[in-house]
Design an enzyme around this catalytic site. Structure first.
Site, PDB file in Angstrom:
ATOM      1  N   GLU A  80      -5.814  -8.383  -0.062  1.00  0.00           N
ATOM      2  CA  GLU A  80      -6.391  -8.113   1.263  1.00  0.00           C
ATOM      3  C   GLU A  80      -7.868  -7.804   1.095  1.00  0.00           C
ATOM      4  O   GLU A  80      -8.245  -7.050   0.193  1.00  0.00           O
ATOM      5  CB  GLU A  80      -5.744  -6.905   1.946  1.00  0.00           C
ATOM      6  CG  GLU A  80      -4.353  -7.126   2.432  1.00  0.00           C
ATOM      7  CD  GLU A  80      -3.830  -5.941   3.258  1.00  0.00           C
ATOM      8  OE1 GLU A  80      -4.629  -5.275   3.934  1.00  0.00           O
ATOM      9  OE2 GLU A  80      -2.618  -5.699   3.181  1.00  0.00           O
ATOM     10  N   GLU A 114       0.797  -1.238   0.000  1.00  0.00           N
ATOM     11  CA  GLU A 114       0.000   0.000   0.000  1.00  0.00           C
ATOM     12  C   GLU A 114       0.831   1.290   0.000  1.00  0.00           C
ATOM     13  O   GLU A 114       0.809   2.061   0.963  1.00  0.00           O
ATOM     14  CB  GLU A 114      -0.924   0.023   1.219  1.00  0.00           C
ATOM     15  CG  GLU A 114      -1.946  -1.084   1.192  1.00  0.00           C
ATOM     16  CD  GLU A 114      -2.938  -1.038   2.332  1.00  0.00           C
ATOM     17  OE1 GLU A 114      -3.989  -1.652   2.216  1.00  0.00           O
ATOM     18  OE2 GLU A 114      -2.653  -0.402   3.359  1.00  0.00           O
TER      19      GLU A 114
END
Ligand code: BG6
Length: 476
Positions: free
Chosen positions: A372, A179
């Site tokens: 995720e 991320e």
């Protein structure tokens, strides 16, 4: 189009949220180890105001995690029993280079991850390795200023090269950074950045991002030489931003928000800074220092797949004043009045996953990989020993249906689905284990006290059945 035959059904964790053993076998202190469990942990660290790092009398949850460092064999065994054919985990940089700039790597650290990879191989589980998941050796934060310092590009690529060389026979899927877009929201966690109150913080964040983007590209360059079959992914916290209304001004605000969120993956996939950022940099007085060779490095080393986390969609308007807000991953969003109340801290939007997948597939034309997704909430361990997490089953059911529809009806090429925290772990935003994501329960409280015993939740056998039927049982 249906799900690939070799579709990766798995789960995901990170080192700093699971391993514990924070100074064992030569590991050095990492940025996550000095983050206390309190409500300031997501705030920017302003050194001349309130430095929250390493304060006395605080609890530091990553130091104990869920003790995965010692239980990885049993945990992987359980994950295999759940039917997982893939597992994403991260490597702790400071387990390999305790200070980040050491001359030699720490053999005990390298051996630990090799053992994990051997275990995965034994259970025929495909590893997906994150090289840096919110994790910078603390020495690099204190002595170098974290990712703001260009020297980290070399230090990181040396670290990455050692991993890729050592684990070549085991690993095909590599994610250099988790991320990257989180640098903008949680810069200490994302890039080990601290500030002084009079600094241009935005400029510092974009400079750090430039260094991570370079390190990402250099890692791909080196990795493809080690083994041309290696597959590299960018990784972003995704979630399409909706416009609060169809007023063109709101629609435009949503477009702008998406551009800023996708800026990092735009570079990782397309190999160049997008032109839309020029005006913004000028307006915000941001000057990112680049060397002449940087653009060629970025251009020549783009990613093979687009991996992302999806927890919820976002929502915005031209003027957000007076609109109700809601927390979401790493930041706040305008509360979407069309999403049902679910009791979860973040709004739940399964359809948003399909919308987001379409957005990313259209924009990038590369295979996608959901690395995720999940519901973080409190579970109840009943006296019988059962954990009846029907809410988690409902969440996953909705998201997996939309994921399969995106493949079958929208024609999207998807590598796999790796729900987050397949085994309970410490939450990033709250620093608590009681915000649980797992299909496997870990008996520990927010202070790391408890037996650490693992128990199967109701979702365990549900997910196993979904995997066994390759998702088909959801539609019968
Ligand atoms: C993602 C991170 O942003 O969200 C994970 O990659 C994190 O590390 C996950 O745990 C869920 O967020 P949280 O704050 O509930 O742990």
């Amino acid at each position: 189009m249906t799900l690939r035959n070799d579709f990766l059904w798995g789960g995901a964790i990170s080192a700093n949220q699971a391993e514990g053993a924070y100074l064992e076998d030569g590991k050095g202190l990492s940025s996550f180890d000095v983050l206390p469990m309190n409500d300031r942990r997501l705030k920017e660290v302003i050194l001349d105001q309130s430095n929250i790092l390493n304060e006395e009398n605080q609890h530091y949850p990553s130091r104990t995690g869920i003790n995965f460092y010692h239980t990885y064999k049993e945990d992987i065994q359980l994950l295999a029993e759940m039917g997982l054919n893939s597992f994403r985990f991260s490597i702790s940089w400071s387990r390999i280079f305790p200070n980040g700039d050491d001359v030699e790597p720490n053999e005990a650290g390298l051996a630990f991850y090799e053992n994990i990879l051997k275990e995965l191989k034994k259970h025929q589980m495909e590893p997906v390795v994150t090289i840096s998941h919110f994790d910078v050796p603390m020495h690099l934060v204190e002595a170098y200023g974290g990712w703001h310092n260009r020297q980290l590009v070399d230090l990181y690529t040396r670290y990455a090269e050692i991993l890729m060389t050592r684990y070549e026979e085991y690993v095909r899927y590599w994610i250099p950074f988790n991320e990257m877009n989180m640098i903008m929201h949680i810069p200490f966690i994302g890039a080990g950045l601290t500030f002084l109150s009079d600094e241009n913080r935005l400029e510092k964040k974009y400079q750090a991002a430039h260094h991570q983007l370079l390190a990402n590209a250099r890692t791909i360059e080196i990795g493809k030489k080690i083994n041309p079959d290696f597959q590299f992914g960018c990784m972003m916290a995704a979630g399409k931003t909706y416009a609060y209304t169809c007023d063109p001004e709101d629609v435009f605000a949503a477009l702008e928000s998406d551009k800023h969120n996708l800026f990092f993956s735009d570079i990782q996939v397309r190999g160049a800074y997008p032109t839309y950022i020029d005006y913004y940099f000028k307006e915000q007085n941001i000057h990112v220092e680049m060397k002449e060779q940087d653009s060629a490095i970025l251009q020549e080393n783009t990613v093979d797949f687009v991996s992302f986390s999806y927890y919820s969609s976002a929502c915005t308007a031209a003027s957000v004043e007076g609109l109700e807000k809601n927390a979401m991953n790493g930041s706040d969003t305008v509360k979407n009045p069309y999403l049902p109340e679910s009791g979860s801290v973040w709004q739940v939007d399964p359809r948003g996953l399909r919308i987001t997948m379409n957005q990313l597939a259209d924009r990038y034309q590369k295979p996608l990989f959901i690395v995720e997704n999940g519901l973080g909430t409190q579970d109840v361990l009943e006296e019988s020993g059962e954990i009846n997490d029907d809410y988690r089953i409902e969440y996953m059911d909705g998201h997996i249906r939309n994921m399969i529809e995106a493949v079958e009806q929208d024609g999207i090429d998807l590598i796999g689905y790796l729900p987050w925290g397949c085994i309970d772990l410490v939450s990033v935003s709250e620093g608590r284990i009681s915000k649980r994501y797992g299909m496997i329960y870990v008996d520990a409280d927010d202070y790391g006290q408890g037996t650490m015993k693992r128990s199967k939740k109701k979702s365990f056998s549900w997910y196993r059945d979904v995997i066994q039927s390759n998702g088909e049982n959801l539609f019968n």
